[in-house]
Write a protein that holds these residues in place. Structure first.
Motif, short mmCIF file in Angstrom:
data_model
loop_
_atom_site.label_atom_id
_atom_site.label_comp_id
_atom_site.label_asym_id
_atom_site.label_seq_id
_atom_site.Cartn_x
_atom_site.Cartn_y
_atom_site.Cartn_z
N ASP A 31 9.95 -9.26 -0.58
CA ASP A 31 10.73 -9.91 -1.63
C ASP A 31 9.86 -10.87 -2.44
O ASP A 31 10.02 -10.98 -3.67
CB ASP A 31 11.89 -10.68 -1.01
N LEU A 32 8.93 -11.55 -1.78
CA LEU A 32 8.07 -12.48 -2.49
C LEU A 32 7.18 -11.74 -3.48
O LEU A 32 6.97 -12.18 -4.62
CB LEU A 32 7.21 -13.27 -1.50
N TYR A 33 6.65 -10.59 -3.06
CA TYR A 33 5.85 -9.78 -4.00
C TYR A 33 6.67 -9.43 -5.23
O TYR A 33 6.21 -9.54 -6.38
CB TYR A 33 5.34 -8.50 -3.35
N ARG A 34 7.90 -8.98 -5.01
CA ARG A 34 8.74 -8.57 -6.14
C ARG A 34 9.04 -9.75 -7.06
O ARG A 34 9.13 -9.58 -8.28
CB ARG A 34 10.03 -7.93 -5.62
N MET A 35 9.18 -10.94 -6.50
CA MET A 35 9.40 -12.12 -7.32
C MET A 35 8.17 -12.43 -8.16
O MET A 35 8.26 -12.74 -9.35
CB MET A 35 9.75 -13.31 -6.42
N LEU A 36 6.98 -12.33 -7.54
CA LEU A 36 5.74 -12.57 -8.27
C LEU A 36 5.55 -11.53 -9.38
O LEU A 36 5.17 -11.87 -10.51
CB LEU A 36 4.56 -12.52 -7.30
N ALA A 37 5.82 -10.26 -9.04
CA ALA A 37 5.65 -9.18 -10.02
C ALA A 37 6.61 -9.35 -11.19
O ALA A 37 6.25 -9.10 -12.36
CB ALA A 37 5.86 -7.83 -9.34
N GLU A 38 7.84 -9.78 -10.90
CA GLU A 38 8.82 -9.98 -11.97
C GLU A 38 8.37 -11.06 -12.94
O GLU A 38 8.55 -10.93 -14.16
CB GLU A 38 10.17 -10.34 -11.33
N VAL A 39 7.77 -12.13 -12.43
CA VAL A 39 7.24 -13.18 -13.30
C VAL A 39 6.15 -12.61 -14.21
O VAL A 39 6.14 -12.87 -15.42
CB VAL A 39 6.69 -14.36 -12.48
N LEU A 40 5.25 -11.83 -13.65
CA LEU A 40 4.15 -11.29 -14.46
C LEU A 40 4.65 -10.31 -15.50
O LEU A 40 4.04 -10.18 -16.58
CB LEU A 40 3.11 -10.63 -13.56
N ARG A 41 5.76 -9.64 -15.24
CA ARG A 41 6.32 -8.75 -16.25
C ARG A 41 6.90 -9.53 -17.44
O ARG A 41 7.02 -8.99 -18.53
CB ARG A 41 7.40 -7.85 -15.63
N ARG A 42 7.23 -10.79 -17.20
CA ARG A 42 7.65 -11.65 -18.32
C ARG A 42 6.46 -12.21 -19.06
O ARG A 42 6.52 -12.46 -20.26
CB ARG A 42 8.50 -12.82 -17.80
N ALA A 48 5.26 0.59 -15.68
CA ALA A 48 5.59 0.89 -14.28
C ALA A 48 4.58 1.85 -13.66
O ALA A 48 4.08 2.76 -14.32
CB ALA A 48 6.99 1.48 -14.18
N ASP A 49 4.30 1.64 -12.39
CA ASP A 49 3.36 2.47 -11.63
C ASP A 49 3.95 3.86 -11.41
O ASP A 49 5.10 4.00 -11.01
CB ASP A 49 3.08 1.79 -10.28
N ARG A 50 3.16 4.88 -11.67
CA ARG A 50 3.61 6.26 -11.49
C ARG A 50 3.85 6.58 -10.00
O ARG A 50 4.73 7.36 -9.66
CB ARG A 50 2.56 7.21 -12.06
N ASP A 51 3.06 5.97 -9.11
CA ASP A 51 3.22 6.25 -7.70
C ASP A 51 4.50 5.62 -7.17
O ASP A 51 5.20 4.89 -7.87
CB ASP A 51 2.02 5.72 -6.90
N ASP A 52 4.78 5.88 -5.92
CA ASP A 52 5.98 5.34 -5.31
C ASP A 52 5.87 3.87 -4.94
O ASP A 52 6.81 3.27 -4.46
CB ASP A 52 6.34 6.15 -4.05
N PHE A 53 4.69 3.28 -5.14
CA PHE A 53 4.52 1.87 -4.84
C PHE A 53 5.34 1.02 -5.82
O PHE A 53 5.46 1.38 -6.98
CB PHE A 53 3.05 1.46 -4.98
N PRO A 54 5.89 -0.11 -5.37
CA PRO A 54 6.44 -1.07 -6.33
C PRO A 54 5.25 -1.74 -7.05
O PRO A 54 4.68 -2.70 -6.54
CB PRO A 54 7.21 -2.06 -5.47
N GLY A 69 1.73 -2.91 4.52
CA GLY A 69 1.60 -4.20 5.19
C GLY A 69 2.26 -5.32 4.43
O GLY A 69 2.14 -6.49 4.79
N TRP A 70 2.96 -4.99 3.32
CA TRP A 70 3.72 -5.96 2.56
C TRP A 70 2.85 -7.05 1.94
O TRP A 70 3.18 -8.23 2.00
CB TRP A 70 4.82 -6.60 3.42
N HIS A 71 1.73 -6.67 1.37
CA HIS A 71 0.94 -7.67 0.67
C HIS A 71 0.53 -7.15 -0.70
O HIS A 71 0.35 -5.95 -0.90
CB HIS A 71 -0.32 -8.05 1.48
N PRO A 72 0.39 -8.05 -1.67
CA PRO A 72 -0.03 -7.64 -3.01
C PRO A 72 -1.50 -7.21 -3.02
O PRO A 72 -2.32 -7.76 -2.27
CB PRO A 72 0.16 -8.90 -3.87
#
Length: 537
Positions: A31-42, A48-54, A69-72
């Motif tokens: 969840d923390l990664y997704r929060m960080l990524a959402e900020v950078l998208r702003r 968006a990544d073509r692969d299945d990775f978020p 391993g749940w790390h950026p």
């Protein structure tokens, strides 16, 4: 460049450890990664990544995604020079730190920690985060490993980031965090049985019909000081460039056991240990580096190297000579010697020596392995208050087994824990390294803050990264685009930017009509396959 020069690129991929808290408790790393990524998208244009990775590709041409391993993990865009690699590596730090600060400013988290290092301080022998290097190589794969291995083992004198160590053969400190996790000289696995020279070629983008392949190395440490990043890529990049030109390297310095040499060199921060060569002689890491450096200097004199080579060999020479005089003289530009200087100061101030620290680190490892976390913490605070009956029993056993009741023993353990925390703080974004830099104690040497800020927004000129970054900016706001290193694709309209040539500064815009059977439940159509049948717009 000489007429023998071939296109050449390099880049890095760096994994980060993350942790965070909000008002209601700890934030899961995913969840923390997704929060960080959402900020950078702003903050930046993205796709968006073509692969299945978020994940996402950003306007600077690089990629940020959630690794196993749940790390950026941040991958730099394809770079032409070691200065560029260092700059875009630091740009990855800057982007993640920007996202961290935004989360705190917006009140979405009460604590966010992003750490750029390679070890878990509690279980350093079991857990490692990676940083990977890539180099374009035109030589035959089977010929590269033997010529590069002595360099890869000895470059640890500037390619490491330093760490505390309980190794009984060392002093309590090592030059490299990754050295203990390298177990073989040559191999293809990057997550187990890790090799000094990796032969991994797992994707079509790792090689080409034109004759090049991607050297993918995993033995370098994650570094905060940009000069260490620069010099690692400069020296290794020059040697690969020599191989690309048909020159031989590493003559006369073949190690009898490269992995053992790597570990021996790592355990000796004063750079005096000698490793046996295959011919029976023994060389220090600096002597091996001197041999490679001399080969590069001769190639530069003959005009056989890239434009950035003269500067690179000058810095390489200055570093090797400085380390030979006094390793601590490089404490203002290389991570391991900065940390070595700090820890020496702390030992003196605390009234301990290196042997005290090494033994305390070993006892802490035993304590953590044998007893529960509550019992471990109770030993350090010297109180069993609030423990369960079982934990109280463990507490008593631990104190007896480790001799905590002896004079100064508990003090030694607490001191070692404090230095472990200091080691992590050095690598934390916004932490100790950054404070030292702001105070003028660390020198960037080859770049500045303006360079790094620009690198968070603009890709390096030339090569497909420039085309990727420019196109991502041009279609910002349009939905349904997907990105890969080799293409950018808009499935609804069939538009596709062909980026399969990594050395070309402009992609080819094509149209890919998707056959009805090209998509199934497993995901989007195989764009690379469709590109072979493309129709130019």
């Amino acid at each position: 460049m000489s007429s023998q020069a071939k296109p050449f690129l390099m880049g890095s991929e760096t994994e980060y450890a993350v942790a965070g808290r909000e008002a209601t408790g700890q934030i899961h790393a995913d969840d923390l990664y997704r929060m960080l990524a959402e900020v950078l998208r702003r903050e930046r244009a993205w796709m968006a990544d073509r692969d299945d990775f978020p994940g996402q590709y950003l306007q600077h041409g690089g990629r940020l995604y959630l690794d196993s391993g749940w790390h950026p993990e941040h991958a730099t865009p394809e770079c032409f020079t070691p200065r560029q690699v260092a700059c875009y590596d630091k740009a990855g730090e800057a982007l993640l730190d920007l996202a961290r600060r935004r989360l705190l400013e917006e009140g979405r988290a009460t604590r966010v920690s992003i750490v750029k290092n390679n070890l878990d301080s509690v279980y350093p022998g079991e857990c490692t985060y990676g940083t990977h290097e890539s180099y374009t190589c035109w030589a035959r794969n089977g010929e590269t490993a033997s010529q590069l291995l002595p360099h890869l083992a000895s470059r640890i004198v500037y390619a490491g980031s330093g760490c505390l160590s309980a190794d009984p053969h060392g002093i309590g400190f090592e030059l490299s965090q990754r050295a203990r996790h390298i177990v073989q000289s040559v191999g293809h696995n990057t997550t187990a049985e890790r090799a000094l020279f990796s032969t991994r070629l797992r994707k079509v983008s790792d090689y080409s019909n034109e004759g090049w392949f991607r050297i993918h190395l995993i033995s370098k440490d994650s570094q905060r000081a940009p000069f260490g990043i620069y010099l690692t890529f400069a020296a290794t990049g020059l040697l690969v460039e020599m191989l690309n030109r048909g020159l031989r390297i590493g003559q006369g310095v073949h190690l009898a056991n490269p992995v053992q040499a790597l570990r021996d060199f790592s355990r000796d921060p004063w750079l005096r240990v000698r490793a046996p060569l295959s011919d029976g002689r023994q060389f220090t890491a600096l002597e091996i580096q001197e041999s490679y450096l001399a080969e590069c200097e001769r190639a530069v004199q003959h005009g056989e190297m890239p434009d950035w080579a003269p500067e690179a060999v000058w810095y390489w020479r200055q570093t090797i000579e400085g380390l030979a005089r006094d390793p601590l003289s490089l404490a203002n530009r290389l991570d391991p010697y900065c940390k070595l200087l700090i820890y020496q100061h702390e030992l003196l101030r605390g009234g301990f020596d290196w042997n005290d620290l090494r033994e305390a680190l070993a006892k802490l490892a035993l304590l953590r392995a044998a007893y529960s976390e509550p019992a471990f913490r109770a030993v350090l605070v010297e109180s069993a208050t609030g423990l369960s009956a079982e934990a109280t029993s463990e507490y008593d056993q631990a104190r007896a087994a480790l001799g905590v009741g002896q004079p100064k023993e508990l003090e030694r353990l607490r001191f070692a824990v404090r230095l472990q925390a200091l080691d992590i703080q050095y690598h934390e974004l916004g932490g100790l390294y950054d404070r030292l830099r702001e105070a003028g104690r660390m020198e960037d040497v080859i770049l500045d803050s303006v360079d790094v800020e620009r690198a968070t927004r603009e890709p390096p000129a030339g090569g497909r990264a420039a085309a990727r970054g420019a196109f991502i900016r041009s279609v910002a706001g349009e939905e349904d685009w997907l990105a890969d290193w080799q293409y950018l694709w808009h499935e609804p309209t069939g538009r596709c930017l062909d980026l399969r040539d990594p050395f070309r500064g402009a992609g080819t815009l094509v149209h890919l009509p998707v056959p009805p059977d090209a998509e199934d439940d497993d995901g989007p159509a195989d764009v690379l396959e469709l590109l072979t049948q493309r129709v130019t717009v």
